[in-house]
Write a protein that holds these residues in place. Sequence first.
Motif, PDB file in Angstrom:
ATOM      1  N   VAL A 297       0.849  -1.192   0.000  1.00 28.31           N
ATOM      2  CA  VAL A 297       0.000   0.000   0.000  1.00 28.31           C
ATOM      3  C   VAL A 297       0.886   1.245   0.000  1.00 28.31           C
ATOM      4  N   PHE A 298       0.643   2.154  -0.956  1.00 26.99           N
ATOM      5  CA  PHE A 298       1.416   3.393  -0.979  1.00 26.99           C
ATOM      6  C   PHE A 298       0.544   4.635  -0.797  1.00 26.99           C
ATOM      7  N   ARG A 299      -0.758   4.436  -0.737  1.00 30.09           N
ATOM      8  CA  ARG A 299      -1.644   5.574  -0.493  1.00 30.09           C
ATOM      9  C   ARG A 299      -2.971   5.086   0.066  1.00 30.09           C
ATOM     10  N   THR A 300      -3.549   5.855   0.988  1.00 31.40           N
ATOM     11  CA  THR A 300      -4.863   5.556   1.551  1.00 31.40           C
ATOM     12  C   THR A 300      -5.796   6.730   1.263  1.00 31.40           C
ATOM     13  N   VAL A 301      -7.011   6.414   0.815  1.00 31.05           N
ATOM     14  CA  VAL A 301      -8.000   7.455   0.482  1.00 31.05           C
ATOM     15  C   VAL A 301      -9.336   7.060   1.090  1.00 31.05           C
ATOM     16  N   HIS A 302      -9.992   8.018   1.719  1.00 30.17           N
ATOM     17  CA  HIS A 302     -11.369   7.820   2.173  1.00 30.17           C
ATOM     18  C   HIS A 302     -12.267   8.546   1.180  1.00 30.17           C
ATOM     19  N   ALA A 303     -12.825   7.793   0.255  1.00 29.14           N
ATOM     20  CA  ALA A 303     -13.580   8.376  -0.855  1.00 29.14           C
ATOM     21  C   ALA A 303     -15.067   8.454  -0.510  1.00 29.14           C
ATOM     22  N   PRO A 304     -15.719   9.556  -0.877  1.00 32.18           N
ATOM     23  CA  PRO A 304     -17.170   9.662  -0.655  1.00 32.18           C
ATOM     24  C   PRO A 304     -17.900   8.522  -1.352  1.00 32.18           C
ATOM     25  N   HIS A 305     -18.846   7.925  -0.661  1.00 31.65           N
ATOM     26  CA  HIS A 305     -19.716   6.863  -1.188  1.00 31.65           C
ATOM     27  C   HIS A 305     -18.984   5.538  -1.426  1.00 31.65           C
ATOM     28  N   MET A 306     -17.653   5.497  -1.245  1.00 31.08           N
ATOM     29  CA  MET A 306     -16.926   4.249  -1.493  1.00 31.08           C
ATOM     30  C   MET A 306     -16.161   3.766  -0.273  1.00 31.08           C
ATOM     31  N   THR A 363      -1.111   2.775   5.100  1.00 27.21           N
ATOM     32  CA  THR A 363      -0.097   3.083   4.101  1.00 27.21           C
ATOM     33  C   THR A 363       1.247   2.472   4.501  1.00 27.21           C
ATOM     34  N   GLY A 364       1.896   1.824   3.535  1.00 25.94           N
ATOM     35  CA  GLY A 364       3.168   1.163   3.788  1.00 25.94           C
ATOM     36  C   GLY A 364       3.042  -0.313   4.080  1.00 25.94           C
ATOM     37  N   ASP A 365       1.823  -0.772   4.399  1.00 24.61           N
ATOM     38  CA  ASP A 365       1.642  -2.185   4.737  1.00 24.61           C
ATOM     39  C   ASP A 365       1.937  -3.083   3.545  1.00 24.61           C
ATOM     40  N   VAL A 366       2.524  -4.229   3.832  1.00 17.49           N
ATOM     41  CA  VAL A 366       2.763  -5.273   2.834  1.00 17.49           C
ATOM     42  C   VAL A 366       1.656  -6.307   2.989  1.00 17.49           C
ATOM     43  N   LEU A 367       0.967  -6.625   1.901  1.00 15.98           N
ATOM     44  CA  LEU A 367      -0.217  -7.476   1.955  1.00 15.98           C
ATOM     45  C   LEU A 367       0.060  -8.837   1.322  1.00 15.98           C
ATOM     46  N   THR A 368      -0.284  -9.895   2.040  1.00 21.81           N
ATOM     47  CA  THR A 368      -0.204 -11.261   1.523  1.00 21.81           C
ATOM     48  C   THR A 368      -1.396 -12.051   2.055  1.00 21.81           C
ATOM     49  N   PRO A 369      -1.774 -13.140   1.394  1.00 19.12           N
ATOM     50  CA  PRO A 369      -2.863 -13.963   1.927  1.00 19.12           C
ATOM     51  C   PRO A 369      -2.563 -14.516   3.316  1.00 19.12           C
ATOM     52  N   SER A 370      -1.302 -14.865   3.572  1.00 23.80           N
ATOM     53  CA  SER A 370      -0.940 -15.428   4.871  1.00 23.80           C
ATOM     54  C   SER A 370      -0.767 -14.359   5.949  1.00 23.80           C
ATOM     55  N   GLY A 371      -0.602 -13.106   5.507  1.00 20.37           N
ATOM     56  CA  GLY A 371      -0.326 -12.040   6.461  1.00 20.37           C
ATOM     57  C   GLY A 371       1.125 -11.927   6.837  1.00 20.37           C
ATOM     58  N   GLY A 372       1.962 -12.775   6.266  1.00 18.85           N
ATOM     59  CA  GLY A 372       3.392 -12.727   6.555  1.00 18.85           C
ATOM     60  C   GLY A 372       4.099 -11.677   5.721  1.00 18.85           C
ATOM     61  N   VAL A 373       5.187 -11.142   6.243  1.00 16.62           N
ATOM     62  CA  VAL A 373       5.987 -10.130   5.537  1.00 16.62           C
ATOM     63  C   VAL A 373       7.435 -10.627   5.492  1.00 16.62           C
ATOM     64  N   PRO A 374       7.751 -11.520   4.552  1.00 17.06           N
ATOM     65  CA  PRO A 374       9.098 -12.102   4.552  1.00 17.06           C
ATOM     66  C   PRO A 374      10.165 -11.200   3.961  1.00 17.06           C
ATOM     67  N   LEU A 410      -8.120  11.812   7.779  1.00 24.09           N
ATOM     68  CA  LEU A 410      -7.111  12.589   7.056  1.00 24.09           C
ATOM     69  C   LEU A 410      -5.697  12.174   7.466  1.00 24.09           C
ATOM     70  N   CYS A 411      -5.507  11.816   8.722  1.00 22.56           N
ATOM     71  CA  CYS A 411      -4.187  11.333   9.158  1.00 22.56           C
ATOM     72  C   CYS A 411      -3.862   9.977   8.540  1.00 22.56           C
ATOM     73  N   GLU A 412      -4.877   9.157   8.330  1.00 21.50           N
ATOM     74  CA  GLU A 412      -4.653   7.887   7.623  1.00 21.50           C
ATOM     75  C   GLU A 412      -4.215   8.150   6.185  1.00 21.50           C
ATOM     76  N   GLU A 413      -4.840   9.127   5.549  1.00 21.44           N
ATOM     77  CA  GLU A 413      -4.491   9.464   4.174  1.00 21.44           C
ATOM     78  C   GLU A 413      -3.116  10.116   4.082  1.00 21.44           C
ATOM     79  N   ASP A 414      -2.769  10.878   5.091  1.00 19.42           N
ATOM     80  CA  ASP A 414      -1.556  11.705   5.054  1.00 19.42           C
ATOM     81  C   ASP A 414      -0.756  11.491   6.341  1.00 19.42           C
TER      82      ASP A 414
END
Length: 678
Positions: A297-306, A363-374, A410-414
């Motif tokens: 994840v390199f960006r987080t957005v809280h979008a209206p209606h989504m 933002t910055g999280d590494v995503l995998t099905p197992s949840g591991g970050v090798p 907004l802090c999550e986004e920025d």
Amino acid sequence: MAGEPNGATRCAVIVGPYQSGKTSLFEALLAACGTIPRKGSVKDGSTVGDTAPEARARNASTELAVGYGEYLGDSWTFIDTPGSIEFAPEARSACMIADLAIVVVEPEAGKAMAAGPMLKFLDDHDVPHVVLINKMDTDNERVRDVLASLQGFSTRPLVLRQVPIREGEEVTGYVDLVSERAYRYRNGEPSALIELPGDVAEREAEARTQLLETLADYDDGLLEQLLEEIDPDKKQVYAHLTETMQADLLVPVVLGAGERDNGVQRLLKLIRHEGPSHTATVARRGIAVEGEPLAQVFRTVHAPHMGKLSYVRMWRGTVKDGDVLNGAKVSGVYRILGGKLDKAASAAEGQVVAFGRMDPIQTGDVLTPSGGVPEAGLAWPAPPQPVYALAAHVPDRNDEVKVSGALTKLCEEDPSLLVKQDAELGELVLWGQGDTHLKVVVERLRNRFKLNVETGRPAVAYRETIRRSTDQHARHKKQSGGHGQYADIKVKVEALPRGSGFQFEERIVGGSVPKQYIPAVEEGCREYTKRGPLGFPVVDFKVTLHDGGFHSVDSSDMAFKIAARLALSEALPKCDPVLLEPIHEVTISVPSDATSRVHGILSSRRGQILGFDAKDGWPGWDAVTAYLPEAEIHDLILELRAQSQGLATFEWRFDHLSELTGRLADQVVQHREEADAR
């Protein structure tokens, strides 16, 4: 419209200073790829990016924009980023997931220097990049002067790939230094091949020799050819350029004017043929080729209606709508084109997409099905320390809870935005990267969340202390029928060294004050320290309870607490109270040619300069260290940037409290009294 990608999509991020023309280049790249039928205009607000009202109001990017397309059979994602240094964290995040960066600068050495910190960031993180000297259709300086201004910031050699063809003061085309072909710009069309003008031949030969000599530093075979005066084969030169750029050993520099499509096709060809592939980037980041799907994840957005959207780069594998990553379900996969989101069934490796409603993901999280970050190479850079603050006030108390929730989003986004609730001062304080950054935050609260927030200068956390000692006797006696109230104490009040805080001691002999009431005396003293005779918390003094009296029926904890407060309220005004102001240690990073101006700024703000030295790892920069009162830091960053072409910044930490006397102290106390009277 570009079709669906074939194979791994490559990603290029567009970075550079404010007003260098990045958004116009972004539009030109999307148009050249056939993603959009025609380019939009920054002036009339019709661009793919900059859809937020805060950006449209400024004719400047305030957040990154994503677009995609195909060029000569290759699939691309392009990311346009804000140019203001106050939004630099957004640009840096995009660089972390890109295969390469296009650094856009204006053809003026002074303005081009503003790209220096970004060049340093790219070097530090080994991100291959190319420099585009944009706006070559305007009056401009010599290209060599622009290169010289940038080279001081780059640890990689900047190598010119083209020389301009000038007719009078106008740049009408360029000569490619590898193919040695000349081209004339045509607005809105690819450049036309022309004969090499005679008056350019000498400059072209000199620049080509410099290019080959730089390449020879990385290839012994090429060096031997040059020493034997053998003109290397052009295919061989292209191969050397590709190898060195992909290895981030040098930085090619090209020319153009994105708003008029000049040089855009040439730029696309360069990054297609010589830029790194997605596979090369995966290797650079230390990611294994085989394994479970992997996204970041390199960006987080809280979008209206989504709801919450997580912008990700797919490093490996495929993720489908409904898959579970890090314990969170992917509720929608979306391809991104500016402010438009198109739903897709899945995301393949290399693509940049948005995942829907993964609420726990940051933002910055590494995503995998197992949840591991090798993969250790996927560490995310920490946001810079905030350098500018505003106190925020909500006129309508009914909106306070709503504001808290909006600021959390907004802090999550920025992540470079910091919100603090100062209980002592009773203030909600927004911390950010500058005046414009926080103005945009306030506008987002109004535009997106329909919340009105007023801002002002934050209060300073003044303290007060005493400079002499005294003995004080206090008696609290009250009779109103039934049980009364009685407490009698004698205390000694003493000044302590700076940093000692508040201390309480009891030396009762003979039970003049029963032990069960002594904690109440200490509690009463501590309550008084919250507001001394000057109106501020009191520190660095000691109270010693050494005698007193009590009544077997009327004495109580409350009576002794009141007596303690009474004792201090009478004692401290007699102890020569003095105001203390917080002093911070600041370290200012600044180009060396502006160091003397920084010294002047610090002196004018009551600063005590501790010293300065060359900034480690930053050739041509200094680090100036000083003590500076907190009251002088509020708009420090604005003056520093004004005196350093927008380049200077600083870090700070609280160091100590220092006495403040005279006219300034009187003004602080008077302001506090006036505030209390309101």
